[in-house]
Design a protein around this motif. Structure first.
Motif, PDB file in Angstrom:
ATOM      1  N   TRP A 198      40.620  40.997  39.731  1.00 43.78           N
ATOM      2  CA  TRP A 198      39.472  40.083  39.794  1.00 43.78           C
ATOM      3  C   TRP A 198      39.862  38.707  39.307  1.00 43.78           C
ATOM      4  N   ASP A 199      39.330  37.678  39.994  1.00 39.45           N
ATOM      5  CA  ASP A 199      39.599  36.321  39.542  1.00 39.45           C
ATOM      6  C   ASP A 199      38.538  35.879  38.544  1.00 39.45           C
ATOM      7  N   GLU A 200      38.564  34.598  38.166  1.00 38.17           N
ATOM      8  CA  GLU A 200      37.658  34.107  37.127  1.00 38.17           C
ATOM      9  C   GLU A 200      36.195  34.147  37.542  1.00 38.17           C
ATOM     10  N   ASP A 235      34.972  36.736  39.247  1.00 34.84           N
ATOM     11  CA  ASP A 235      34.737  38.155  39.531  1.00 34.84           C
ATOM     12  C   ASP A 235      34.821  38.482  41.014  1.00 34.84           C
ATOM     13  N   ARG A 236      35.625  37.725  41.749  1.00 32.45           N
ATOM     14  CA  ARG A 236      35.860  38.040  43.153  1.00 32.45           C
ATOM     15  C   ARG A 236      37.094  38.924  43.267  1.00 32.45           C
ATOM     16  N   PRO A 237      37.078  39.910  44.187  1.00 32.04           N
ATOM     17  CA  PRO A 237      38.250  40.781  44.307  1.00 32.04           C
ATOM     18  C   PRO A 237      39.442  40.034  44.887  1.00 32.04           C
ATOM     19  N   ILE A 238      40.592  40.266  44.306  1.00 30.60           N
ATOM     20  CA  ILE A 238      41.843  39.727  44.830  1.00 30.60           C
ATOM     21  C   ILE A 238      42.883  40.843  44.767  1.00 30.60           C
ATOM     22  N   PHE A 239      43.889  40.748  45.615  1.00 28.65           N
ATOM     23  CA  PHE A 239      44.956  41.740  45.610  1.00 28.65           C
ATOM     24  C   PHE A 239      46.106  41.248  44.728  1.00 28.65           C
ATOM     25  N   THR A 240      46.574  42.117  43.828  1.00 33.06           N
ATOM     26  CA  THR A 240      47.656  41.718  42.938  1.00 33.06           C
ATOM     27  C   THR A 240      49.018  41.822  43.624  1.00 33.06           C
ATOM     28  N   ASP A 257      33.093  47.781  47.857  1.00 34.32           N
ATOM     29  CA  ASP A 257      32.758  47.466  46.467  1.00 34.32           C
ATOM     30  C   ASP A 257      33.981  47.804  45.628  1.00 34.32           C
ATOM     31  N   TYR A 258      34.774  46.780  45.333  1.00 29.96           N
ATOM     32  CA  TYR A 258      36.056  46.997  44.681  1.00 29.96           C
ATOM     33  C   TYR A 258      35.916  47.352  43.205  1.00 29.96           C
ATOM     34  N   GLN A 259      34.773  47.057  42.595  1.00 29.92           N
ATOM     35  CA  GLN A 259      34.594  47.275  41.164  1.00 29.92           C
ATOM     36  C   GLN A 259      33.844  48.551  40.827  1.00 29.92           C
ATOM     37  N   LEU A 260      33.254  49.198  41.802  1.00 32.46           N
ATOM     38  CA  LEU A 260      32.437  50.373  41.527  1.00 32.46           C
ATOM     39  C   LEU A 260      33.308  51.491  40.949  1.00 32.46           C
ATOM     40  N   PRO A 261      33.030  51.933  39.717  1.00 34.50           N
ATOM     41  CA  PRO A 261      33.891  52.951  39.082  1.00 34.50           C
ATOM     42  C   PRO A 261      33.600  54.353  39.598  1.00 34.50           C
ATOM     43  N   TRP A 262      34.595  55.220  39.503  1.00 36.99           N
ATOM     44  CA  TRP A 262      34.445  56.626  39.851  1.00 36.99           C
ATOM     45  C   TRP A 262      35.275  57.475  38.905  1.00 36.99           C
ATOM     46  N   THR A 263      34.934  58.766  38.843  1.00 36.71           N
ATOM     47  CA  THR A 263      35.698  59.715  38.035  1.00 36.71           C
ATOM     48  C   THR A 263      35.958  60.970  38.855  1.00 36.71           C
TER      49      THR A 263
END
Length: 738
Positions: free
Chosen positions: A399-401, A403-408, A600-606
Motif C-alpha cells: 500500500w502507498d501513502e 492506501d492504494r494497492p501497489i505491487f512490490t 479488494d487487496y486489503q480484505l483479510p482472510w484466515t
C-alpha cells in the motif's frame, strides 16, 4: 415513509467497526430519560456526545427493539457530566480521565469552547503546557471538522470512508475545496461518483455549464467506458456523449477535452484515421506493454538447442507422440523469448505446456506459473503438478501513502525466475499485464497460454487478442482435437460453435444436453428443478459446490438478478435458525452461494490452520457461513479461506451467485453448468460469449430454452467489441501502419 427522530446523550458505545464506523450504542433519550439501542453507520461517536438521530425502529429477534440510524447530527455536550464523559472517552488524543476532570474543574461548561477557540487558556490546567494545549486543540478541531464533513457528505449518501479520504487529501480546507469545486471529490484518490458530486454542486446552485462540471463529466464518461473494457474512446464520440449527458453544447465539451489533454490528464492519439482519447493511466499501460514486448522479441539469451532430441526423450519415456503443432510450440518455447500458445478444449495445451516446463526445468531454469484467479491457479497446479499462484499473489500487493494497492514486485524488485508462464491469458487486462512486465527480469522467457476464442478480460483492454492480431509474436494455435477428447460432447460441440456450426442438441447419452422450454416461466422452473432436485438426485451434485447457472445477461426473467431470487428459495429456503439480512435492497441468508465482485487487496482472510493473508478478488465464489447481525458482519468461506465482511462492504462487494453472468465466470470451471438460452438481449447474443459459457463445464452441460436462440448465438460472429490502443502502439513502434 418519513424518518423518526431520536435525541439524547450517548451513555455507552457497545461496538464500533473502526473501518466503516458501523456502531452499536446506548442513547439516553432526552424526552423521557429512557435508554435506547441505536445501530448504524455513526462516524466518530463517543460517550457524552449529544446526538440527533434520524431512522426507524426495528425489532431484532435476538436483541429486541433497536433504532436503525439513517442519518446522524452530532451536537456538542451541554452539561459538565456530558463533557467529562466525552473528554474521558479517549477520543481526543492526549486527554485521559484525570486530565479531563481537571479541564472540567477549571472551565466548567465552557471547556469545549476553550479547547476549540482559545487553547492558550488550557495552559492554566496543571499538566498542560502551551505546546500540549495546541496539540489538544488541534486534535479536537480535527475530529470536529471530520465529524462535520462526514455528516455533510452523509446527507448525500457518501460513506464515511470516502469522507476520511477527502480529509486526508484536503485536511481542514475540505469544506472550502468542496464549495469551490464539488467535482474535486471525483479525484481518483477519493473516488466519489460524478453523480454525487453533481448533487452537491446543484445544492450549491452551481451553473450547469461550469467548466469544472464539464471536465468532470468528460472524465466520468471516459471512466464509464473503461469500466466497460475499453482503454480509449473516439474523441468525437466522447464529446457527443458527454455533451448529451451534461446537457451542454458540444463546443463546451470539446473545450473541456482539449483542456484536459493540454493538462495531460487525458491523452490523445490518432490511428485508423480517427482521434482517440485515453485516461492517462490507460495510455501509460498500453504504451509500456508495447515497448516492453517489442524489446523481448527475438531469440532468448538462453536459447536452448536440441529440441528434437528432448522431445524424443519425453515421447519415449511417457509413451506419447506429440502432434506437429505441439512440437512447434515446444521448440519455440526453447528458442524464443516470447511464445503465445492458444487452443480450445481438448487440443493438448496442457500436454504441451507440461513438456515445456519439464524441459526448461531440466535445463536449470526457474519456472514460475501464474493465473488470473485462485481457481484458475489451482487448476493449473493440478494439471501441471507444479505450484501456481494468482498473478496478484505473485506480484505481492502493498500500500502507498494514500492506501492504494501497489505491487512490490517491479523493476526494482523483479521476480526471481528465468521463465514465466501465464495461463488463462484472455482474462488478463492491460493494468495487470503491464504490472507483470514491470516485474519481469531482463532476458526472462514469457509464455502466454489462453483461448483466443473466449471473451476478453473483465478489466479494460484486449491484451491477448491485440498481441495475436499484431502478428509480431511467435504464436502457435493448437487446432487438432485429440480422439479421447472428442468422446466428450462438451468438447466436440465447443469446436462446432467456434466453427460457426450448430452444436449437436439431440443426443441423450453424453455430457451435453438440450432441454427445450416453451416460455420463460417454464425455463425458470426447469432451471430451478435441475439445481435443487434433478442433478443432486441423479448425479449427487451439490447445488453450492458443483452446479453453476451461467446467464448471458443480468437483466430479464432469465437474467442473474431474477434467477438468483428464484434459486435461493429453491436451494436455500428460509428456515427457523437460519438468519438473513437485507442490506441496500440485497438479501443475504446463511448458506447462500455468493460471489465477490471487486478486487479488494486489503480484505483479510484466515484458514483453518490459522494462517492469515489479505486479498479477495473479482470472481471469487464462496458460501455464507454466518450472519452476525449485532456485529454487522457476514462470514463467507471462499475455497479454504474464511472472509469477514462488514455489512457496508457486503453491500458493495458481494452478490448472490447461484446464477452469474458468463463474463463473471471467466477463469472458473464447474462440474455442471446450466445455461438458459431464451430471450438473450441482442447485444449479448453472439458466438464467443456462448462458446465461453460452454467451455466452463467440466462434466455436464445443460442448455435450457430454444434451439432457435442457440442458432442465433452461433451464427453471430460479432466479437465482443473492445476499443484499445495496444495494437496501434505495437505496430506503430514496428513501422507498420493500421
Amino acid at each position: 415513509m418519513e424518518l423518526e427522530q431520536l435525541q439524547g446523550q450517548v451513555l455507552n458505545v457497545v461496538f464500533r467497526n473502526e473501518k466503516n464506523q458501523y456502531t452499536v450504542l446506548v442513547l439516553q433519550r432526552e424526552d423521557d430519560g429512557e435508554e435506547a439501542t441505536v445501530v448504524g453507520i455513526i462516524p466518530l461517536v463517543s460517550e457524552g456526545e449529544e446526538l440527533l438521530v434520524y431512522g426507524r425502529w426495528e425489532n431484532n429477534s435476538s436483541y429486541g427493539p433497536q433504532f436503525r440510524a439513517e442519518a446522524v447530527e452530532h451536537r456538542r455536550p451541554v452539561t459538565e457530566e456530558g463533557m467529562l464523559r466525552y473528554l474521558s472517552s479517549g477520543k481526543v488524543r492526549g486527554v485521559g480521565r484525570a486530565l479531563a476532570g481537571r479541564i472540567i474543574d477549571t472551565f466548567g461548561v465552557q471547556a469545549l469552547e476553550v479547547i476549540e477557540s482559545d487553547p492558550e487558556r488550557l495552559a492554566q490546567v496543571k499538566g498542560i503546557s502551551r505546546e500540549k494545549a495546541g496539540e489538544i486543540s488541534e486534535e479536537y478541531n480535527r475530529i470536529k471538522g471530520l465529524q462535520e464533513l462526514m455528516t455533510f457528505l452523509g446527507g448525500f449518501g457518501v460513506q464515511p470512508e470516502y469522507a476520511m479520504l477527502v480529509w486526508k487529501k484536503f485536511g481542514d480546507e475540505s469544506f472550502d475545496c468542496i464549495q469551490g469545486d464539488p467535482y474535486s471529490l471525483c479525484d481518483p484518490d477519493i473516488g466519489v461518483s460524478f453523480q454525487v458530486a453533481d448533487q452537491i454542486a446543484q445544492a450549491h446552485e452551481r451553473p450547469q455549464d461550469d467548466i469544472n462540471r464539464v471536465q468532470a463529466g468528460v472524465v466520468y464518461t471516459l471512466r464509464h467506458n473503461v469500466d466497460n473494457g475499453h482503454t480509449c474512446v473516439p474523441r468525437d464520440a466522447l464529446v457527443r456523449v458527454s455533451a448529451r449527458l451534461l446537457g451542454v453544447e458540444q463546443e463546451l465539451a470539446e473545450e473541456a477535452v482539449a483542456e484536459l489533454c493540454g493538462q495531460f490528464q487525458l491523452m490523445s492519439e490518432e490511428f485508423l484515421g480517427r482521434k482517440y482519447v485515453f485516461l492517462q493511466q490507460q495510455h501509460l499501460y498500453e504504451q509500456y506493454i508495447a515497448g516492453r514486448m517489442k524489446a523481448m522479441l527475438g531469440a532468448s539469451d538462453r536459447a536452448l538447442g536440441g529440441a528434437d532430441m528432448q522431445i524424443a526423450v519425453i515421447e519415449e519415456r511417457e509413451g506419447i507422440e506429440y502432434a506437429g503443432k505441439q512440437r512447434e510450440a515446444i521448440k519455440a518455447a526453447m528458442e524464443q523469448g516470447v511464445l503465445i500458445l492458444t487452443g480450445g478444449p481438448g487440443t493438448g495445451k496442457t500436454t504441451t505446456l507440461n513438456a515445456i516446463i519439464r524441459i526448461l526445468k531440466q535445463a536449470g531454469e526457474r519456472v514460475l506459473l501464474a493465473a488470473p484467479t485462485g481457481r484458475a491457479a489451482k487448476r493449473m497446479s493440478e494439471l501441471t503438478g507444479e505450484e501456481a499462484k494468482t498473478i496478484h499473489r505473485m506480484l505481492q500487493v502493498d500500500w502507498d501513502e494514500l492506501d492504494r494497492p501497489i505491487f512490490t514486485r517491479n523493476e526494482r524488485n523483479p521476480l526471481e525466475c528465468e521463465c514465466l508462464v501465464i495461463d488463462e491469458m484472455s482474462m488478463v487486462d492491460a493494468y495487470v499485464f503491464e504490472s507483470v512486465l514491470r516485474a519481469l527480469p531482463l532476458g526472462c522467457r514469457l509464455i502466454l497460454v489462453g483461448d483466443s476464442d473466449q471473451l476478453p478480460s473483465v478489466g479494460a483492454g484486449n491484451v491477448l487478442g491485440d498481441l495475436i492480431a499484431s502478428g509480431l509474436f511467435p504464436t502457435v494455435q493448437l487446432k487438432e482435437v485429440f480422439r479421447q477428447s472428442m468422446q466428450s460432447l462438451i468438447i466436440s460441440n465447443a469446436h462446432r460453435i467456434v466453427a460457426g456450426n450448430m452444436p449437436e442438441l439431440r443426443r441423450r447419452d453424453n455430457d451435453f444436453f438440450f432441454l427445450p422450454a416453451k416460455g420463460a416461466e417454464e425455463a425458470r422452473e426447469l432451471v430451478a428443478a435441475l439445481c435443487s432436485r434433478r442433478l443432486p438426485g441423479s448425479y449427487g451434485y451439490s447445488p453450492l459446490e458443483d452446479i453453476q447457472v451461467l446467464c448471458p445477461s443480468r437483466k430479464g426473467e432469465l437474467g442473474t438478478v431474477e434467477l438468483n431470487k428464484l434459486l435461493r428459495e429453491a436451494v436455500n429456503p428460509p428456515a427457523e435458525g437460519r438468519p438473513q439480512v437485507k442490506i441496500g435492497g440485497q438479501l443475504f441468508r446463511e448458506g447462500d452461494k455468493v460471489m465477490h465482485v471487486h478486487n479488494d487487496y486489503q480484505l483479510p482472510w484466515t484458514r483453518e490452520d490459522d494462517t492469515e493473508g489479505q486479498g479477495v478478488y473479482n470472481g471469487d465464489m464462496g458460501v455464507i457461513q454466518r450472519i452476525d447481525k449485532p456485529g454487522g458482519a457476514i462470514e463467507v468461506k471462499i475455497d479454504d479461506k474464511l472472509v469477514i465482511y462488514d455489512f457496508d462492504k457486503a453491500e458493495y462487494e458481494l452478490e448472490p451467485a447461484y446464477a452469474v453472468t458468463v463474463h463473471k465466470s471467466q477463469g472458473n470451471e464447474f462440474t455442471a453448468v446450466i445455461i438458459p438460452v431464451m430471450k438473450v438481449p441482442s447485444q449479448l447474443c453472439y458466438r464467443n460469449l456462448f462458446y465461453t459459457a460452454v467451455t466452463r463445464a467440466k462434466k455436464l452441460l445443460i442448455l435450457v430454452g430454444e434451439a432457435g436462440m442457440v442458432r442465433r448465438m452461433v451464427e453471430n460472429d460479432r466479437k465482443c467489441l473492445r476499443i484499445t490502443g495496444l495494437r496501434h502502439f505495437l505496430e506503430r513502434e514496428s513501422g507498420a501502419v493500421i
